[in-house]
Design a protein around this motif. Structure first.
Motif, PDB file in Angstrom:
ATOM      1  N   ALA A  34     -15.778 -26.060  49.482  1.00 49.47           N
ATOM      2  CA  ALA A  34     -15.738 -25.479  48.137  1.00 49.47           C
ATOM      3  C   ALA A  34     -14.709 -26.188  47.276  1.00 49.47           C
ATOM      4  O   ALA A  34     -14.943 -26.439  46.080  1.00 49.47           O
ATOM      5  N   LEU A  35     -13.579 -26.548  47.845  1.00 48.16           N
ATOM      6  CA  LEU A  35     -12.540 -27.254  47.104  1.00 48.16           C
ATOM      7  C   LEU A  35     -13.005 -28.642  46.691  1.00 48.16           C
ATOM      8  O   LEU A  35     -12.816 -29.057  45.534  1.00 48.16           O
ATOM      9  N   LEU A  36     -13.626 -29.376  47.611  1.00 55.46           N
ATOM     10  CA  LEU A  36     -14.094 -30.720  47.297  1.00 55.46           C
ATOM     11  C   LEU A  36     -15.168 -30.689  46.215  1.00 55.46           C
ATOM     12  O   LEU A  36     -15.170 -31.514  45.293  1.00 55.46           O
ATOM     13  N   ARG A  37     -16.080 -29.741  46.326  1.00 55.33           N
ATOM     14  CA  ARG A  37     -17.133 -29.620  45.319  1.00 55.33           C
ATOM     15  C   ARG A  37     -16.557 -29.291  43.950  1.00 55.33           C
ATOM     16  O   ARG A  37     -17.010 -29.811  42.920  1.00 55.33           O
ATOM     17  N   ALA A  38     -15.569 -28.420  43.916  1.00 51.99           N
ATOM     18  CA  ALA A  38     -14.953 -28.035  42.646  1.00 51.99           C
ATOM     19  C   ALA A  38     -14.214 -29.207  42.013  1.00 51.99           C
ATOM     20  O   ALA A  38     -14.238 -29.391  40.794  1.00 51.99           O
ATOM     21  N   ALA A  39     -13.560 -30.036  42.830  1.00 52.69           N
ATOM     22  CA  ALA A  39     -12.864 -31.208  42.304  1.00 52.69           C
ATOM     23  C   ALA A  39     -13.854 -32.191  41.686  1.00 52.69           C
ATOM     24  O   ALA A  39     -13.632 -32.729  40.589  1.00 52.69           O
ATOM     25  N   LEU A  40     -14.968 -32.425  42.372  1.00 50.77           N
ATOM     26  CA  LEU A  40     -15.995 -33.318  41.840  1.00 50.77           C
ATOM     27  C   LEU A  40     -16.582 -32.751  40.555  1.00 50.77           C
ATOM     28  O   LEU A  40     -16.773 -33.471  39.567  1.00 50.77           O
ATOM     29  N   ALA A  41     -16.872 -31.455  40.545  1.00 48.34           N
ATOM     30  CA  ALA A  41     -17.454 -30.835  39.360  1.00 48.34           C
ATOM     31  C   ALA A  41     -16.515 -30.933  38.166  1.00 48.34           C
ATOM     32  O   ALA A  41     -16.954 -31.165  37.036  1.00 48.34           O
ATOM     33  N   ALA A  42     -15.208 -30.771  38.388  1.00 47.03           N
ATOM     34  CA  ALA A  42     -14.245 -30.829  37.291  1.00 47.03           C
ATOM     35  C   ALA A  42     -14.280 -32.194  36.609  1.00 47.03           C
ATOM     36  O   ALA A  42     -14.318 -32.298  35.378  1.00 47.03           O
ATOM     37  N   VAL A  43     -14.277 -33.265  37.413  1.00 47.99           N
ATOM     38  CA  VAL A  43     -14.301 -34.613  36.846  1.00 47.99           C
ATOM     39  C   VAL A  43     -15.658 -34.896  36.198  1.00 47.99           C
ATOM     40  O   VAL A  43     -15.734 -35.515  35.128  1.00 47.99           O
ATOM     41  N   ALA A  44     -16.731 -34.437  36.818  1.00 44.29           N
ATOM     42  CA  ALA A  44     -18.077 -34.681  36.280  1.00 44.29           C
ATOM     43  C   ALA A  44     -18.270 -33.987  34.943  1.00 44.29           C
ATOM     44  O   ALA A  44     -18.842 -34.562  34.007  1.00 44.29           O
ATOM     45  N   THR A  65     -13.166 -24.029  36.750  1.00 44.81           N
ATOM     46  CA  THR A  65     -12.816 -25.349  37.238  1.00 44.81           C
ATOM     47  C   THR A  65     -11.944 -26.050  36.227  1.00 44.81           C
ATOM     48  O   THR A  65     -12.085 -25.856  35.047  1.00 44.81           O
ATOM     49  N   GLY A  66     -11.044 -26.961  36.694  1.00 48.45           N
ATOM     50  CA  GLY A  66     -10.222 -27.685  35.742  1.00 48.45           C
ATOM     51  C   GLY A  66      -9.581 -28.887  36.376  1.00 48.45           C
ATOM     52  O   GLY A  66      -9.516 -29.026  37.570  1.00 48.45           O
ATOM     53  N   ASP A  67      -9.076 -29.813  35.543  1.00 49.68           N
ATOM     54  CA  ASP A  67      -8.281 -30.911  36.045  1.00 49.68           C
ATOM     55  C   ASP A  67      -7.352 -31.363  34.941  1.00 49.68           C
ATOM     56  O   ASP A  67      -7.096 -30.635  34.006  1.00 49.68           O
ATOM     57  N   VAL A  68      -6.841 -32.600  35.064  1.00 50.13           N
ATOM     58  CA  VAL A  68      -5.797 -33.033  34.150  1.00 50.13           C
ATOM     59  C   VAL A  68      -6.226 -32.921  32.700  1.00 50.13           C
ATOM     60  O   VAL A  68      -5.436 -32.527  31.852  1.00 50.13           O
TER      61      VAL A  68
END
Length: 262
Positions: free
Chosen positions: A116-126, A37-40
């Motif tokens: 799965a995409l929505l959960r991964a986005a939330l997990a990345a920020v969390a 998982t990742g984000d900015v």
């Protein structure tokens, strides 16, 4: 009261400085279960290095040459933007693909479904915020006042408190079905945050020279102010003044620090 967290092998690092991390939150476990998982503000390196240039001569890499972990990060960032703009219900794999400048098939390759995409986005920020919270407290050592001030700085760090990330938090919190996902992935982290804040105010209240105050009340007023200021960020967007939010939160904290020194 709750506050408002397959292809290729990847190594995930959270860019929060040198502070150590310990334990795993529910969001971290969820992220492990759904792949890297990742984000900015997450640094993701594909194990095995970069993609070699094809042919006898090297060339500038194109968007098609991105490692899979970086492609996944790109899709997650795009998903956050779409969620912030359109909300959870109106987010589609096709919209995310357009935002990420990839094909819908590429999105499906990395995330088997919208859920799965929505959960991964939330997990990345969390994961990012939870690591920042731990680092803020650890960096203060035995100084509760410094730890609380560090939490203010972490909460309104522009890299963490970006409009699309805050919007993602509230998107999950605002929809009844999504709220269950939120609590499953982020509830442990939220509860840990409140426990930490209450413990830090308890240390201030326990000082022999302190004017008596109730740590639980102080913790909830502090957490509530951070929450309210975060809602302002959601309204103001890119016009939000992070420095002013820090000033207001510090002014609120100063009242309790004066009591602890009285």
């Amino acid at each position: 009261m709750e506050s408002r967290q397959r292809p290729g092998v990847a190594i995930v690092e959270v860019a929060v400085g040198a502070a150590a991390r310990s334990g795993k939150t529910a969001s971290a476990r969820a992220a492990e279960g759904s792949g890297p998982t990742g984000d900015v503000a997450l640094t993701i390196r594909a194990a095995g290095g970069s993609v070699p240039a094809s042919g006898p001569r090297s060339r500038a890499p194109s968007r098609h040459d991105l490692p899979q972990a970086e492609r996944r990060r790109q899709i997650l960032v795009a998903a956050m933007r779409v969620i912030a703009r359109d909300g959870l219900s109106a987010t589609t794999m096709e919209k995310v693909a357009r935002e990420a400048d990839v094909s819908p098939g590429t999105v499906l390759f990395h995330f088997v479904s919208k859920d799965a995409l929505l959960r991964a986005a939330l997990a990345a920020v969390a994961i990012e915020y939870d690591a920042a919270r731990r680092a803020a407290i650890a960096a203060a050592g035995d100084e509760p006042a410094t730890a609380l001030d560090n939490l203010i700085l972490a909460t309104f760090d522009p890299a963490l408190a970006a409009p699309e990330k805050v919007a993602l938090w509230y998107a999950f919190w605002g929809e009844a079905t999504a709220r269950r996902v939120y609590m499953d992935q982020v509830g442990d982290s939220d509860r840990a945050f409140l426990r930490d804040v209450e413990r830090l105010f308890g240390l201030l209240a326990a000082r022999p020279e302190a004017t008596p105050f109730e740590p639980k009340v102080a913790a909830r007023s502090f957490a509530g102010l951070l929450e309210w200021l975060s809602q302002e960020l959601l309204i103001e967007g890119s016009g939000f003044d992070h420095r002013e939010a820090i000033r207001i939160a510090r002014a609120h904290l100063a009242g309790f620090l004066e009591r602890s020194r009285s």
